[in-house]
Design a protein around this motif. Sequence first.
Motif, PDB file in Angstrom:
ATOM      1  N   ASP A 136       8.577 -19.387  41.845  1.00  0.00           N
ATOM      2  CA  ASP A 136       8.147 -19.820  40.519  1.00  0.00           C
ATOM      3  C   ASP A 136       9.145 -19.188  39.560  1.00  0.00           C
ATOM      4  O   ASP A 136       9.129 -17.970  39.377  1.00  0.00           O
ATOM      5  CB  ASP A 136       6.717 -19.315  40.263  1.00  0.00           C
ATOM      6  CG  ASP A 136       6.144 -19.873  38.978  1.00  0.00           C
ATOM      7  OD1 ASP A 136       6.890 -20.515  38.228  1.00  0.00           O
ATOM      8  OD2 ASP A 136       4.942 -19.647  38.736  1.00  0.00           O
ATOM      9  N   HIS A 149       5.686 -24.672  41.760  1.00  0.00           N
ATOM     10  CA  HIS A 149       4.875 -25.646  41.016  1.00  0.00           C
ATOM     11  C   HIS A 149       5.735 -26.661  40.275  1.00  0.00           C
ATOM     12  O   HIS A 149       6.761 -26.337  39.706  1.00  0.00           O
ATOM     13  CB  HIS A 149       3.848 -24.969  40.110  1.00  0.00           C
ATOM     14  CG  HIS A 149       4.384 -24.244  38.916  1.00  0.00           C
ATOM     15  ND1 HIS A 149       4.551 -24.861  37.704  1.00  0.00           N
ATOM     16  CD2 HIS A 149       4.739 -22.947  38.730  1.00  0.00           C
ATOM     17  CE1 HIS A 149       4.986 -23.964  36.816  1.00  0.00           C
ATOM     18  NE2 HIS A 149       5.122 -22.808  37.404  1.00  0.00           N
ATOM     19  N   GLU A 162      -0.339 -25.587  38.412  1.00  0.00           N
ATOM     20  CA  GLU A 162      -0.261 -24.112  38.479  1.00  0.00           C
ATOM     21  C   GLU A 162      -0.553 -23.529  37.109  1.00  0.00           C
ATOM     22  O   GLU A 162      -1.195 -22.494  36.980  1.00  0.00           O
ATOM     23  CB  GLU A 162       1.141 -23.681  38.955  1.00  0.00           C
ATOM     24  CG  GLU A 162       1.273 -22.171  39.231  1.00  0.00           C
ATOM     25  CD  GLU A 162       1.609 -21.329  38.027  1.00  0.00           C
ATOM     26  OE1 GLU A 162       1.512 -20.089  38.122  1.00  0.00           O
ATOM     27  OE2 GLU A 162       1.971 -21.882  36.955  1.00  0.00           O
ATOM     28  N   GLU A 163      -0.056 -24.234  36.076  1.00  0.00           N
ATOM     29  CA  GLU A 163      -0.140 -23.692  34.717  1.00  0.00           C
ATOM     30  C   GLU A 163      -1.560 -23.630  34.179  1.00  0.00           C
ATOM     31  O   GLU A 163      -1.814 -22.972  33.178  1.00  0.00           O
ATOM     32  CB  GLU A 163       0.737 -24.532  33.766  1.00  0.00           C
ATOM     33  CG  GLU A 163       2.227 -24.487  34.087  1.00  0.00           C
ATOM     34  CD  GLU A 163       2.866 -23.121  33.843  1.00  0.00           C
ATOM     35  OE1 GLU A 163       2.142 -22.141  33.647  1.00  0.00           O
ATOM     36  OE2 GLU A 163       4.114 -23.066  33.861  1.00  0.00           O
ATOM     37  N   ASP A 213      10.678 -23.096  34.244  1.00  0.00           N
ATOM     38  CA  ASP A 213       9.334 -22.781  34.758  1.00  0.00           C
ATOM     39  C   ASP A 213       8.564 -24.067  34.999  1.00  0.00           C
ATOM     40  O   ASP A 213       7.968 -24.592  34.089  1.00  0.00           O
ATOM     41  CB  ASP A 213       8.621 -21.888  33.749  1.00  0.00           C
ATOM     42  CG  ASP A 213       7.219 -21.502  34.194  1.00  0.00           C
ATOM     43  OD1 ASP A 213       6.873 -21.751  35.358  1.00  0.00           O
ATOM     44  OD2 ASP A 213       6.470 -20.950  33.360  1.00  0.00           O
ATOM     45  N   ASP A 214       8.509 -24.574  36.182  1.00  0.00           N
ATOM     46  CA  ASP A 214       9.183 -24.111  37.369  1.00  0.00           C
ATOM     47  C   ASP A 214      10.118 -25.205  37.904  1.00  0.00           C
ATOM     48  O   ASP A 214      10.251 -25.396  39.103  1.00  0.00           O
ATOM     49  CB  ASP A 214       8.141 -23.682  38.411  1.00  0.00           C
ATOM     50  CG  ASP A 214       8.776 -23.173  39.696  1.00  0.00           C
ATOM     51  OD1 ASP A 214       9.833 -22.556  39.618  1.00  0.00           O
ATOM     52  OD2 ASP A 214       8.224 -23.446  40.768  1.00  0.00           O
TER      53      ASP A 214
HETATM   54 ZN   LIG Z   1       5.510 -20.989  36.492  1.00  0.00          ZN
END
Ligand SMILES: [Zn+2]
Length: 590
Positions: free
Chosen positions: A367, A291, A338-339, A301-302
């Motif tokens: 990830d 992501h 994604e988050e 992240d990420d």
């Molecule tokens: Zn992540």
Amino acid sequence: VKNLVRFCALASALTLSLGAAAPSTEQRLESAFLAIPSADGARATSQVMNQSYHYPGTPGDHQLALYMRDRMRAFGLNARIESFPATVYTPRSLSLALLTTPVVSFDLHDRAAPGDAGGSRPGIGLPFNAGSGSGEVTARVVDLGAGIDRDYTRVGSNGIDVRGKIALIRYGAEYRGSLAKRAQDHGAAGVIFFTDPSTNKGPAYPNGPYPSDFTIQRGEVMDSDKVPLKIPTLPIDARNARVIIANMHHGLSDATVRLHVEMNARQTTLWNSIGEIPGTHANQSIILGGHRDAWVFGVSDDGSGIATLLEVARGLGQLHRSGWTPDRTIVIAGWDAEEIGELGSAAYVAMHRSQLQRGCIAYINTDESASGPDFGAAAAGAIADDATTVIRQTLGISKPDIGDPAGGSDFESFIYGVGTPILDLGYTGPLGTYHSPYDDFRYASLYADPGFVHHKTIAQAIGIFAMRLAQSSRPLHFVPYVAALNSGLRDLVKTAKQQRLAVDSVSLTKAIHVLQARAIRYDAVTMPQDVPVALRVAQQLDRIAYSASGYSGVAFPTIVNALATGKQSAVDAEVRATVVKLNQAASLLH
Ligand SMILES: [Zn+2]
């Protein structure tokens, strides 16, 4: 023969010590690829990720979508943006006060970290939980520890009623959405989350990699259907949490706390960055993804996954430019959002569902490819053994511990939506700056991956695995499902007992035995596999052997759901249906 030659390829390519047979085309390609991903390249991408706040839907997020597309184009891939509609949550107003005399109004901002000017940049807004409910609650606060079942039992036996109160919960025991939902189900009127640094195993940020008393973990709290909570939730830092705890006696605050959360839900367009190297069998593909969005700067992240994938793109793109075309199409994806519910990968799977069903051999996810020192991976049975071989050869890990697929990242829509075999891998660690502005370049270069070595080696592992999956005449295997099914069955029997229900384990065991016998014979064959049929079997078995509940994995999900209804007839029906599916899968393996 192909596989045997390949087995020795890396060792000889890397050491150049064996004067045996001339290297095959595949060996030459693999060693050519291995020489390309670089730590310097990954470091440069990390610096770009570090430049802007890139929460889903922000200008920084859009700029990075274009950046990733353009980098992939520059490396020789066909690249584009795929837009999709989404709901993005941001806070309209947030406040928290302890109603003592005088009133304590908490400062909810991230505090400046000494020595980390980059992470202390302004303009990133207050920390919040995406999917929190809106509302104002004035109530006493109850200390619910880690927020799991036994904490509610303990609080209850101390004579405290959670109903109508605000739950104070330390992050970490489970997916935070499950913790929030449990509090809501127990009647809590609101939730305050914080990260407790007292359990750190080493120095706290900025002096080490562990959480400090000023880092605030943002994060989503939605359930798997992306439904926001009814009650307000708010993440705060440990310093503020201590002020509330100091007002408590026996786990309940003397004074009331006023929690106010007003969320804004915006309908908007988001952006996946998609690159492709078209294969000669255009209907079959291998997809690699991570992501691209972040809570703030998200360099580990990420950003680490994106930097890694761009090194894979650099390597595969260079091979492609020098004349190599894979048998199967290789896709590289940078997902958005994604988050806030894995929205980008879910949108991609929804848009390409029938194509993925017909021909996506595997999805490889990273990830946090390089957020700490500890290697971890999870793989579906169909590709688990070949993944182990690649990890051993490229990362030098002699016995990599590869778990069963569970939850928590973009592979979920692929494996649980379509049944696509997945691999998820990366080096992780304490990441004490998780979902805070201090997940930045300073953290990445000092603590997550000094020298950017893991970025490079994970890129090598992913690239080599993608090349092999793209070329292999037998990419899918079935023996590894047996262990996952057997351990899942043991858990199932335990769960059933707890709920005073019965699972017909004799029928399931018999079906697993039949599958095992077929799989052993099938996996031993060396002639080319009927890939569409093998893929159908893998998709069937993936959906029986794996599912996610929050971050944890659960086998036999349909039977587990039937157990939750409490009805023996529903359980029996699902067991029978599962036996039929296992037998169908076994019968296709010949
Ligand atoms: Zn992540």
